[in-house]
Scaffold this active site. Structure first.
Site, PDB file in Angstrom:
ATOM      1  N   LYS A   1       0.839  -1.208   0.000  1.00 25.08           N
ATOM      2  CA  LYS A   1       0.000   0.000   0.000  1.00 25.08           C
ATOM      3  C   LYS A   1       0.869   1.252   0.000  1.00 25.08           C
ATOM      4  CE  LYS A   1      -1.840   2.512   3.284  1.00 25.08           C
ATOM      5  NZ  LYS A   1      -1.784   3.883   2.736  1.00 25.08           N
TER       6      LYS A   1
ATOM      7  N   GLY B   1       7.387   4.337   8.238  1.00 28.02           N
ATOM      8  CA  GLY B   1       6.475   5.441   8.544  1.00 28.02           C
ATOM      9  C   GLY B   1       6.721   5.940   9.954  1.00 28.02           C
ATOM     10  N   SER B   2       5.682   6.463  10.567  1.00 27.71           N
ATOM     11  CA  SER B   2       5.861   7.102  11.874  1.00 27.71           C
ATOM     12  C   SER B   2       6.011   6.063  12.977  1.00 27.71           C
ATOM     13  CB  SER B   2       4.663   7.997  12.164  1.00 27.71           C
ATOM     14  OG  SER B   2       3.492   7.216  12.235  1.00 27.71           O
ATOM     15  N   THR B   3       6.660   6.467  14.055  1.00 27.78           N
ATOM     16  CA  THR B   3       6.845   5.572  15.196  1.00 27.78           C
ATOM     17  C   THR B   3       5.491   5.196  15.803  1.00 27.78           C
ATOM     18  OG1 THR B   3       9.046   6.407  15.609  1.00 27.78           O
ATOM     19  CG2 THR B   3       7.936   5.413  17.492  1.00 27.78           C
TER      20      THR B   3
ATOM     21  N   VAL C   1       2.508   4.759  14.333  1.00 25.37           N
ATOM     22  CA  VAL C   1       1.859   3.676  13.586  1.00 25.37           C
ATOM     23  C   VAL C   1       2.695   2.394  13.696  1.00 25.37           C
ATOM     24  CG1 VAL C   1       1.092   2.906  11.301  1.00 25.37           C
ATOM     25  CG2 VAL C   1       0.646   5.241  12.029  1.00 25.37           C
ATOM     26  N   GLY C   2       4.017   2.513  13.713  1.00 22.41           N
ATOM     27  CA  GLY C   2       4.879   1.340  13.884  1.00 22.41           C
ATOM     28  C   GLY C   2       4.569   0.609  15.185  1.00 22.41           C
TER      29      GLY C   2
ATOM     30  N   GLU D   1      10.673   0.387   9.973  1.00 22.52           N
ATOM     31  CA  GLU D   1      11.645   1.479   9.793  1.00 22.52           C
ATOM     32  C   GLU D   1      10.902   2.757  10.112  1.00 22.52           C
ATOM     33  OE1 GLU D   1      13.206   4.452   8.705  1.00 22.52           O
ATOM     34  OE2 GLU D   1      13.189   3.869   6.589  1.00 22.52           O
TER      35      GLU D   1
ATOM     36  N   CYS E   1      13.470  10.438   7.038  1.00 21.52           N
ATOM     37  CA  CYS E   1      13.518   9.855   8.390  1.00 21.52           C
ATOM     38  C   CYS E   1      14.911   9.983   8.995  1.00 21.52           C
ATOM     39  CB  CYS E   1      13.062   8.410   8.369  1.00 21.52           C
ATOM     40  SG  CYS E   1      13.824   7.451   7.068  1.00 21.52           S
TER      41      CYS E   1
ATOM     42  N   GLU F   1      10.368  14.570  15.939  1.00 18.52           N
ATOM     43  CA  GLU F   1      10.619  14.602  14.508  1.00 18.52           C
ATOM     44  C   GLU F   1       9.705  15.661  13.877  1.00 18.52           C
ATOM     45  OE1 GLU F   1       9.441  11.025  12.313  1.00 18.52           O
ATOM     46  OE2 GLU F   1      11.401  11.068  11.339  1.00 18.52           O
TER      47      GLU F   1
HETATM   48  P1  NDP Z   1       2.139   7.346   8.915  1.00 23.16           P
HETATM   49  O1  NDP Z   1       3.011   6.503   9.760  1.00 23.16           O
HETATM   50  O2  NDP Z   1       0.716   7.502   9.304  1.00 23.16           O
HETATM   51  O3  NDP Z   1       2.149   6.797   7.408  1.00 23.16           O
HETATM   52  C1  NDP Z   1       2.954   5.770   6.891  1.00 23.16           C
HETATM   53  C2  NDP Z   1       2.114   4.739   6.156  1.00 23.16           C
HETATM   54  O4  NDP Z   1       1.324   3.987   7.084  1.00 23.16           O
HETATM   55  C3  NDP Z   1       1.113   5.328   5.166  1.00 23.16           C
HETATM   56  O5  NDP Z   1       0.985   4.472   4.058  1.00 23.16           O
HETATM   57  C4  NDP Z   1      -0.147   5.354   5.991  1.00 23.16           C
HETATM   58  O6  NDP Z   1      -1.307   5.461   5.235  1.00 23.16           O
HETATM   59  C5  NDP Z   1      -0.049   4.033   6.710  1.00 23.16           C
HETATM   60  N1  NDP Z   1      -0.885   3.889   7.904  1.00 23.16           N
HETATM   61  C6  NDP Z   1      -1.459   4.873   8.656  1.00 23.16           C
HETATM   62  N2  NDP Z   1      -2.124   4.317   9.684  1.00 23.16           N
HETATM   63  C7  NDP Z   1      -1.978   2.961   9.598  1.00 23.16           C
HETATM   64  C8  NDP Z   1      -2.428   1.845  10.366  1.00 23.16           C
HETATM   65  N3  NDP Z   1      -3.160   2.008  11.458  1.00 23.16           N
HETATM   66  N4  NDP Z   1      -2.073   0.600   9.983  1.00 23.16           N
HETATM   67  C9  NDP Z   1      -1.298   0.415   8.902  1.00 23.16           C
HETATM   68  N5  NDP Z   1      -0.860   1.431   8.120  1.00 23.16           N
HETATM   69  C10 NDP Z   1      -1.177   2.690   8.463  1.00 23.16           C
HETATM   70  O7  NDP Z   1       2.809   8.760   8.764  1.00 23.16           O
HETATM   71  P2  NDP Z   1       2.072  10.165   8.445  1.00 23.16           P
HETATM   72  O8  NDP Z   1       1.908  10.263   7.007  1.00 23.16           O
HETATM   73  O9  NDP Z   1       0.839  10.330   9.275  1.00 23.16           O
HETATM   74  O10 NDP Z   1       3.155  11.190   8.968  1.00 23.16           O
HETATM   75  C11 NDP Z   1       3.167  11.585  10.336  1.00 23.16           C
HETATM   76  C12 NDP Z   1       4.554  11.757  10.850  1.00 23.16           C
HETATM   77  O11 NDP Z   1       5.231  10.527  10.754  1.00 23.16           O
HETATM   78  C13 NDP Z   1       5.411  12.734  10.063  1.00 23.16           C
HETATM   79  O12 NDP Z   1       5.240  14.039  10.477  1.00 23.16           O
HETATM   80  C14 NDP Z   1       6.777  12.212  10.329  1.00 23.16           C
HETATM   81  O13 NDP Z   1       7.246  12.743  11.541  1.00 23.16           O
HETATM   82  C15 NDP Z   1       6.583  10.723  10.473  1.00 23.16           C
HETATM   83  N6  NDP Z   1       6.912   9.978   9.246  1.00 23.16           N
HETATM   84  C16 NDP Z   1       8.076   9.308   9.233  1.00 23.16           C
HETATM   85  C17 NDP Z   1       8.448   8.631   8.103  1.00 23.16           C
HETATM   86  C18 NDP Z   1       9.728   7.900   8.067  1.00 23.16           C
HETATM   87  O14 NDP Z   1      10.195   7.556   6.994  1.00 23.16           O
HETATM   88  N7  NDP Z   1      10.323   7.629   9.190  1.00 23.16           N
HETATM   89  C19 NDP Z   1       7.646   8.626   6.889  1.00 23.16           C
HETATM   90  C20 NDP Z   1       6.396   9.316   7.025  1.00 23.16           C
HETATM   91  C21 NDP Z   1       6.081   9.968   8.161  1.00 23.16           C
HETATM   92  P3  NDP Z   1      -1.833   6.955   4.883  1.00 23.16           P
HETATM   93  O15 NDP Z   1      -0.829   7.540   3.992  1.00 23.16           O
HETATM   94  O16 NDP Z   1      -3.077   6.753   4.183  1.00 23.16           O
HETATM   95  O17 NDP Z   1      -1.986   7.658   6.188  1.00 23.16           O
END
Ligand code: NDP
Length: 482
Positions: A184, A236-238, A240-241, A258, A292, A389
């Site tokens: 996704k 993605g974000s910590t 959601v991780g 990651e 990140c 972050e």
């Molecule tokens: P998220 O962690 O929400 O997004 C990363 C991915 O996870 C997206 O595809 C998102 O979908 C998906 N997702 C969201 N919720 C769930 C869930 N419950 N179960 C499974 N997958 C899910 O990051 P955000 O876009 O909300 O960004 C927020 C903050 O996170 C940023 O400000 C930044 O600080 C950090 N971030 C860090 C990243 C990194 O590489 N370390 C990358 C992105 C963000 P969708 O896009 O539809 O929300």
């Protein structure tokens, strides 16, 4: 200092053939959703609607996982590594052939400058497929353990900061090791993943080996919770991780996470300052700071703090902020309104907590999501802008006197993804690299990526490695480790 005026040098977008709407890529073809809704993907630099995209429902995710399972139990699961490798090589070459199209589309959908999508994202994406193609028939010799075998169906969820590149980081090792995939892309940047589906068709990849389901967090959650997914890979974000880690606890699912970072870029007084200033700029203003492993905390030795401050601000005044498709642009648009609000809020907190704010003087376009390159000085360790972050073009500057103090400050964060050290002294680089709790430590450079090099974090930056042999290990099980 006089500033050069640049005439606009826009890249043409004619090469991109966007459809008005997209379905889901399941079992080798685009299909309509069953019960899902539609959403719009917009260009963050103009707020123009680029295309309508499907939000996959639980039933759609179930179909995608079933297609991946059939492919795994079928031709793909039985295929030799050498033959899998041929598909990966083919995908890599098609990505190179269509690189301009991918670069333009990435800049349109994400907002990043074309010179970054053209020179970093797309070539690195192809490099990941080339690199992993080479491993596909050599897994027995990669020191992964005895008889490495794929997990089966892999669920992958990726963020919006490097849409095509993160997709490649995820898909290339999964396929090289013989897994099948349901992936996704992020809600705000689905378009290069959908173009990549066309590449898979062009490469004749057997149906179901890679399935691409667009949508928001609930679609991601449906992948995470699906009982027939064997392994998860998330960037993605910590926050959601952590949710993912909680929801798979007690299941047999494997996961690599990651997550975020708050990297220290540490500058000693013997470093070549002009070179270091370039590294600081690249460390935090590359990709609008949506990175990140960005060097978002500058730790500068006190004796050179004033000089670095002056040279850094002089350099930042020359950055060109604006149209992502202009080949002169250094800093593009913030990826979404929500992210812009997050950056705006955290920087206001920085001021309220007493740090000194400086912004590069530049005119911002009237439409779209923009943020000026910003530097905070007088930052202390307890400030939120030193701990959280921000994920935007914002640098927090702290000072130190001794190497021990630098290490203590650098490690004083819940994260541990990356760090940078600038010094002429080789022994100090080695000592610092040993002391820093960071998955990657760059010496006299920053933000360098290569598919052969493992990448990943300590502490709240997640677990598992991506890239290199270590990255392959996450996608196989070996004898005695079922
Ligand atoms: P998220 O962690 O929400 O997004 C990363 C991915 O996870 C997206 O595809 C998102 O979908 C998906 N997702 C969201 N919720 C769930 C869930 N419950 N179960 C499974 N997958 C899910 O990051 P955000 O876009 O909300 O960004 C927020 C903050 O996170 C940023 O400000 C930044 O600080 C950090 N971030 C860090 C990243 C990194 O590489 N370390 C990358 C992105 C963000 P969708 O896009 O539809 O929300």
């Amino acid at each position: 200092m006089a500033k050069f005026e640049y005439a606009p040098a826009p890249e043409s977008r004619a090469i991109v053939d966007l459809k008005p709407s997209y379905g889901l890529f399941i079992n080798g073809e685009f299909t309509d959703s069953q019960g899902g809704t539609a959403f719009k993907s917009i260009s963050p630099s103009t707020e123009e609607v680029l295309a309508e995209v499907t939000s996959a429902s639980e039933a759609d995710v179930d179909r995608a996982v079933a297609a991946a399972r059939r492919a795994f139990n079928g031709a793909w699961g039985r295929m030799s590594g050498a033959d899998r490798g041929k598909y990966l090589y083919r995908i890599a070459r098609i990505l190179q052939e269509r690189s301009r199209e991918f670069a333009v589309l990435e800049s349109l959908d994400n907002g990043k400058p074309i010179k970054e999508s053209r020179d970093v994202d797309v070539p690195l994406a192809a490099a990941h497929f080339f690199y992993h193609a080479g491993w596909a028939d050599k897994l027995d010799h990669a020191s992964l353990g005895r008889n490495p075998r794929p997990h089966g169906v892999v669920g992958q969820v990726i963020p919006w900061n490097f849409p095509l590149l993160m997709l490649s980081w995820k898909i290339a090792p999964a396929l090289a090791t013989g897994n099948t995939v349901v992936i996704k892309p992020a809600e705000t940047t689905p378009l290069t993943a959908l173009l990549f589906a066309e590449v898979l068709q062009q490469a004749d990849l057997p149906p179901g080996v890679v399935n691409i389901v667009t949508g928001a967090g609930t679609t991601g959650q449906a992948i995470v919770d699906h009982p027939d997914v064997d392994k998860l890979a998330f960037t993605g974000s910590t926050g959601v991780g952590k949710m993912i880690a909680r929801s798979i606890a007690g299941t047999r699912k494997k996961a690599t996470l990651e997550l975020g970072g708050k990297a220290a870029n540490i500058l000693f007084d013997d470093a070549p300052i002009d070179q270091a200033v370039e590294g600081i700029v690249n460390g935090i203003f590359f990709n609008q700071g949506h990175v990140c492993c960005a060097g978002s905390r500058l730790l500068v030795q006190e004796s050179i703090a004033d000089e670095v401050d002056q040279r850094l601000k002089r350099r930042l005044a020359t950055l060109r902020v604006g149209d992502p498709l202009d080949k002169n642009t250094d800093v593009g648009a913030i990826n979404s309104r929500a992210q812009l609000e997050r950056i705006t809020e955290l920087t206001a907190v920085g001021e309220a907590e007493g740090a000194t704010r400086w912004e590069a003087e530049c005119e911002l376009p009237a439409k779209g999501f923009w943020f000026r390159p910003t530097v905070f000085t007088g930052v202390s360790q307890t400030h939120r802008i030193a701990q959280e972050e921000i994920f935007g073009p914002v640098l927090s500057v702290l000072t130190f006197r001794t190497p021990h103090e630098a290490v203590a400050k650098a490690n004083n964060t819940p994260y541990g993804l990356s760090a940078g050290v600038w010094t002429e002294k080789g022994s100090r680089i080695l000592w610092m690299a040993d002391q820093l709790k960071a998955g990657v430590v760059w010496a006299n450079t920053f933000n360098k990526f290569d598919p052969t090099s493992p990448f990943g974090g300590y502490k709240e930056s997640g677990y598992g490695r991506e890239g290199g042999r270590h990255g392959l290990a996450a996608y196989v099980t070996t004898e005695g480790h079922r």
